[in-house]
Motif scaffolding. Sequence first.
Motif, short mmCIF file in Angstrom:
data_model
loop_
_atom_site.label_atom_id
_atom_site.label_comp_id
_atom_site.label_asym_id
_atom_site.label_seq_id
_atom_site.Cartn_x
_atom_site.Cartn_y
_atom_site.Cartn_z
N THR A 69 -2.82 6.98 9.55
CA THR A 69 -1.93 8.24 9.26
C THR A 69 -1.11 8.53 8.14
O THR A 69 -0.71 7.58 7.82
CB THR A 69 -1.37 8.63 10.90
N GLU A 70 -0.63 9.89 8.14
CA GLU A 70 0.22 10.04 7.00
C GLU A 70 1.81 9.53 7.63
O GLU A 70 2.65 8.90 6.77
CB GLU A 70 0.51 11.59 6.92
N SER A 71 2.04 9.58 9.12
CA SER A 71 3.08 9.17 9.53
C SER A 71 3.16 7.57 9.54
O SER A 71 4.39 7.18 8.75
CB SER A 71 3.18 9.31 11.06
N GLU A 72 2.11 6.99 9.37
CA GLU A 72 2.36 5.57 9.11
C GLU A 72 2.52 5.18 7.29
O GLU A 72 3.25 4.37 6.88
CB GLU A 72 0.91 4.74 9.29
N GLN A 73 1.97 5.93 6.73
CA GLN A 73 2.12 6.09 5.10
C GLN A 73 3.70 6.17 5.05
O GLN A 73 4.14 5.40 4.01
CB GLN A 73 1.30 7.17 4.56
N PHE A 74 4.32 7.10 5.54
CA PHE A 74 5.54 7.27 5.27
C PHE A 74 6.39 6.19 5.93
O PHE A 74 7.53 5.75 5.08
CB PHE A 74 6.11 8.79 5.49
N ALA A 75 6.01 5.76 6.98
CA ALA A 75 6.67 4.68 7.67
C ALA A 75 6.71 3.41 6.73
O ALA A 75 7.69 2.57 6.63
CB ALA A 75 6.37 4.32 9.02
N VAL A 76 5.75 3.01 5.92
CA VAL A 76 5.38 1.87 5.30
C VAL A 76 6.65 2.10 4.14
O VAL A 76 7.32 1.15 3.87
CB VAL A 76 4.01 1.96 4.50
N GLY A 77 6.72 3.09 3.66
CA GLY A 77 7.78 3.51 2.57
C GLY A 77 9.25 3.32 3.01
O GLY A 77 10.13 2.59 2.56
N ARG A 78 9.42 3.86 4.26
CA ARG A 78 10.82 3.67 4.88
C ARG A 78 11.16 2.00 5.18
O ARG A 78 12.10 1.78 5.10
CB ARG A 78 10.89 4.26 6.19
#
Length: 115
Positions: A69-78
């Motif tokens: 998901t996009e949420s996971e995509q952003f979480a990876v960056g965080r």
Amino acid sequence: MRKIAVLSVVALLILLAYFGSRDEGEGEGEGETSSIVDNAELALTRAGFIEISVSDEDGVVILAGTVETESEQFAVGRVARSVADVVDIDNRVTAAEAKPDETPAGAATAPALEL
């Protein structure tokens, strides 16, 4: 007595060779790069992101791979940004979920507007 001295010297040389090879190339920059990548990979693994590849260019962590998901995509960056000495993130991770312009199978579509 001589055997003990020879064995001590051999043991010392082995230890020096082992620890010397571990420190090779860990001068300014290169050792830090390895540390940043290792720390980012460890942080991502602990967060459950096992399939993400990590590289580093002058403190900029480059992330690549695919998540659900996009949420996971952003979480990876965080997660990667939270690692010490990271200057910036280049998040090339993609989300496998349907893109906004794609309609999932079986979903209702609105009729096109005529102008």
